[in-house]
Design a protein around this motif. Sequence first.
Motif, PDB file in Angstrom:
ATOM      1  N   LEU A  12      44.285  36.767  32.441  1.00 31.96           N
ATOM      2  CA  LEU A  12      45.399  37.607  32.046  1.00 31.96           C
ATOM      3  C   LEU A  12      46.387  36.784  31.236  1.00 31.96           C
ATOM      4  O   LEU A  12      46.967  35.827  31.726  1.00 31.96           O
ATOM      5  CB  LEU A  12      46.093  38.174  33.294  1.00 31.96           C
ATOM      6  CG  LEU A  12      47.353  38.999  33.030  1.00 31.96           C
ATOM      7  CD1 LEU A  12      46.973  40.245  32.245  1.00 31.96           C
ATOM      8  CD2 LEU A  12      48.045  39.347  34.314  1.00 31.96           C
ATOM      9  N   LEU A  13      46.605  37.168  29.975  1.00 26.62           N
ATOM     10  CA  LEU A  13      47.399  36.344  29.082  1.00 26.62           C
ATOM     11  C   LEU A  13      48.890  36.411  29.397  1.00 26.62           C
ATOM     12  O   LEU A  13      49.637  35.478  29.123  1.00 26.62           O
ATOM     13  CB  LEU A  13      47.166  36.789  27.626  1.00 26.62           C
ATOM     14  CG  LEU A  13      45.713  36.680  27.136  1.00 26.62           C
ATOM     15  CD1 LEU A  13      45.614  37.150  25.698  1.00 26.62           C
ATOM     16  CD2 LEU A  13      45.194  35.264  27.274  1.00 26.62           C
ATOM     17  N   PHE A 235      50.386  40.630  39.933  1.00 25.00           N
ATOM     18  CA  PHE A 235      50.299  41.018  38.532  1.00 25.00           C
ATOM     19  C   PHE A 235      51.198  42.232  38.267  1.00 25.00           C
ATOM     20  O   PHE A 235      51.505  43.008  39.159  1.00 25.00           O
ATOM     21  CB  PHE A 235      48.864  41.384  38.158  1.00 25.00           C
ATOM     22  CG  PHE A 235      47.925  40.219  38.019  1.00 25.00           C
ATOM     23  CD1 PHE A 235      48.020  39.113  38.826  1.00 25.00           C
ATOM     24  CD2 PHE A 235      46.913  40.256  37.074  1.00 25.00           C
ATOM     25  CE1 PHE A 235      47.146  38.042  38.711  1.00 25.00           C
ATOM     26  CE2 PHE A 235      46.024  39.201  36.936  1.00 25.00           C
ATOM     27  CZ  PHE A 235      46.145  38.097  37.761  1.00 25.00           C
ATOM     28  N   ALA A 236      51.591  42.406  37.021  1.00 29.24           N
ATOM     29  CA  ALA A 236      52.261  43.645  36.617  1.00 29.24           C
ATOM     30  C   ALA A 236      51.345  44.823  36.917  1.00 29.24           C
ATOM     31  O   ALA A 236      50.123  44.721  36.822  1.00 29.24           O
ATOM     32  CB  ALA A 236      52.595  43.589  35.129  1.00 29.24           C
ATOM     33  N   SER A 237      51.957  45.961  37.280  1.00 26.47           N
ATOM     34  CA  SER A 237      51.156  47.093  37.773  1.00 26.47           C
ATOM     35  C   SER A 237      50.084  47.519  36.786  1.00 26.47           C
ATOM     36  O   SER A 237      48.986  47.902  37.175  1.00 26.47           O
ATOM     37  CB  SER A 237      52.070  48.276  38.108  1.00 26.47           C
ATOM     38  OG  SER A 237      52.786  48.699  36.951  1.00 26.47           O
ATOM     39  N   PHE A 242      40.394  45.459  37.557  1.00 14.94           N
ATOM     40  CA  PHE A 242      39.159  44.760  37.219  1.00 14.94           C
ATOM     41  C   PHE A 242      38.188  45.800  36.704  1.00 14.94           C
ATOM     42  O   PHE A 242      38.304  46.988  37.031  1.00 14.94           O
ATOM     43  CB  PHE A 242      38.592  43.976  38.412  1.00 14.94           C
ATOM     44  CG  PHE A 242      38.260  44.786  39.627  1.00 14.94           C
ATOM     45  CD1 PHE A 242      36.972  45.275  39.839  1.00 14.94           C
ATOM     46  CD2 PHE A 242      39.225  45.046  40.595  1.00 14.94           C
ATOM     47  CE1 PHE A 242      36.653  46.005  40.967  1.00 14.94           C
ATOM     48  CE2 PHE A 242      38.918  45.779  41.737  1.00 14.94           C
ATOM     49  CZ  PHE A 242      37.631  46.260  41.923  1.00 14.94           C
ATOM     50  N   ALA A 243      37.282  45.376  35.864  1.00 17.43           N
ATOM     51  CA  ALA A 243      36.403  46.336  35.194  1.00 17.43           C
ATOM     52  C   ALA A 243      35.007  45.760  35.049  1.00 17.43           C
ATOM     53  O   ALA A 243      34.832  44.562  34.832  1.00 17.43           O
ATOM     54  CB  ALA A 243      36.965  46.704  33.817  1.00 17.43           C
ATOM     55  N   GLY A 256      42.130  41.460  35.429  1.00 15.37           N
ATOM     56  CA  GLY A 256      43.507  41.328  34.965  1.00 15.37           C
ATOM     57  C   GLY A 256      43.804  41.899  33.603  1.00 15.37           C
ATOM     58  O   GLY A 256      44.966  41.964  33.203  1.00 15.37           O
ATOM     59  N   ARG A 257      42.804  42.318  32.885  1.00 18.46           N
ATOM     60  CA  ARG A 257      43.006  42.961  31.581  1.00 18.46           C
ATOM     61  C   ARG A 257      41.724  43.659  31.173  1.00 18.46           C
ATOM     62  O   ARG A 257      40.668  43.463  31.788  1.00 18.46           O
ATOM     63  CB  ARG A 257      43.401  41.944  30.512  1.00 18.46           C
ATOM     64  CG  ARG A 257      42.280  41.027  30.068  1.00 18.46           C
ATOM     65  CD  ARG A 257      42.749  40.092  28.956  1.00 18.46           C
ATOM     66  NE  ARG A 257      41.688  39.217  28.486  1.00 18.46           N
ATOM     67  CZ  ARG A 257      40.867  39.530  27.478  1.00 18.46           C
ATOM     68  NH1 ARG A 257      40.973  40.693  26.867  1.00 18.46           N
ATOM     69  NH2 ARG A 257      39.928  38.674  27.105  1.00 18.46           N
TER      70      ARG A 257
END
Length: 428
Positions: A12-13, A235-237, A242-243, A256-257
């Motif tokens: 997550l950047l 983390f931000a909501s 996860f995918a 995370g993204r």
Amino acid sequence: MQLSIAFVFSSLLTLAVASPVERSVDTVRIPITKRGDFTAEDGTVDPQALRAHLTRRLINYQRGFAAYEQNTGKPHPLSSKELLSKRFAMPGLLRLQPVEEYMWRGSIHVGTPAQNFQVDFDTGSSDLFLPGQDCTTNCDGHSKYDPTKSSSAKDLHKTYSVSYGDGTEASGEQWTDIIIFAGYQVNGAVVGASSDYSGGLAPAQFGADGIMGMGFPEISRYNSESVVDKLLKPFASGNRIFAFRLDNDNPELTVGRLDKSLYEGDITYMPVTDEGFWQISMDTVSINGTSIAQNTPAIIDTGTTAVIGPTKDVAAFYAAIPGSKDASEEIGAGYYTIPCSSSPASNFTFGGRAFTMPGESLRGAPLGSDATRCAGNVVASDHQPFWIIGDRFLSNVFSVFDMGAKRVGFAALSDLSPDEDDDEAAAN
């Protein structure tokens, strides 16, 4: 056949580093493997492996519902007396081959200094367990977790036991330790150090060292957050996600993204209706123009290979396929065959959008007794008022699990060649 796959965990950047999650210096590119398609050495279907897998997943839900009631003080909305009974123990299956080796798996690191393990990633459960250092029965050949060699390990002085209907069991002691997963360090995560593995978890039968559940704490047999839940909590909501992309050519897990190279078009989201499992509402299942199972609960489960539905719905599903036959005698209760020459595509509609499971995903290996009949990968289960959506469907979509917004999303897969996938991963 065992496949070696590049399995990328993306960082997550925009994450603000905070306890209990810290950025690891380890690589975020992790190889994984997935084995088998329930076929015997001669290429025909393996009935014992199919029956064992079905039994194990049903028992997983039985235990999950029991944990939900213990943790929340109320029965799960989808549980029933029949489902919570021991009828699925099926004594005749006790000697059958377990099939966790058909699940997706990759590397995690546990402790200080780090000890390395291969685990199956399972959205249908919530706990992490590994073979412990003192385990000798069926554990030799696995990598073993030794908390006494980890300066970050803490003994919770609690035991655990995980059992399945085919006789597979693991039991031991609960610890907390550092887990490095997807390039992130998770402090104080609960891990089970098993002092006993039954034969179904022996290396010859079980390709990974342990299982890492990715569900909600309500179904945890430890009454604890899962590793991924604990990882994503700071983390931000919008990034507590996860995918999975689970096609055999370009499988990837992103944490995370979202990696937009892995899917195309919009993501259709459905809210989680009851936290515990990744449970959502499915609009309908249809095949050959016949609509089945309208507005029914569905649990999205990377730990299940087949698609499993209620007996009445699955019977109607196969009734719409010319040449389909009941295969309870050849394979086991709940199984059907379809003509190997046919490829009927079925649609699963979520959030008003239909997603196709093509014929090659529905069609399994041929019977040893009749090469014109192939096992169907939609399976029936008695006393089950919901559908379990496993890998046969999920391998055809991009699936997003959003722990912040409590929702599941599906999108169409993008067209990636292996070389393009490698270039995208290197660029990220």
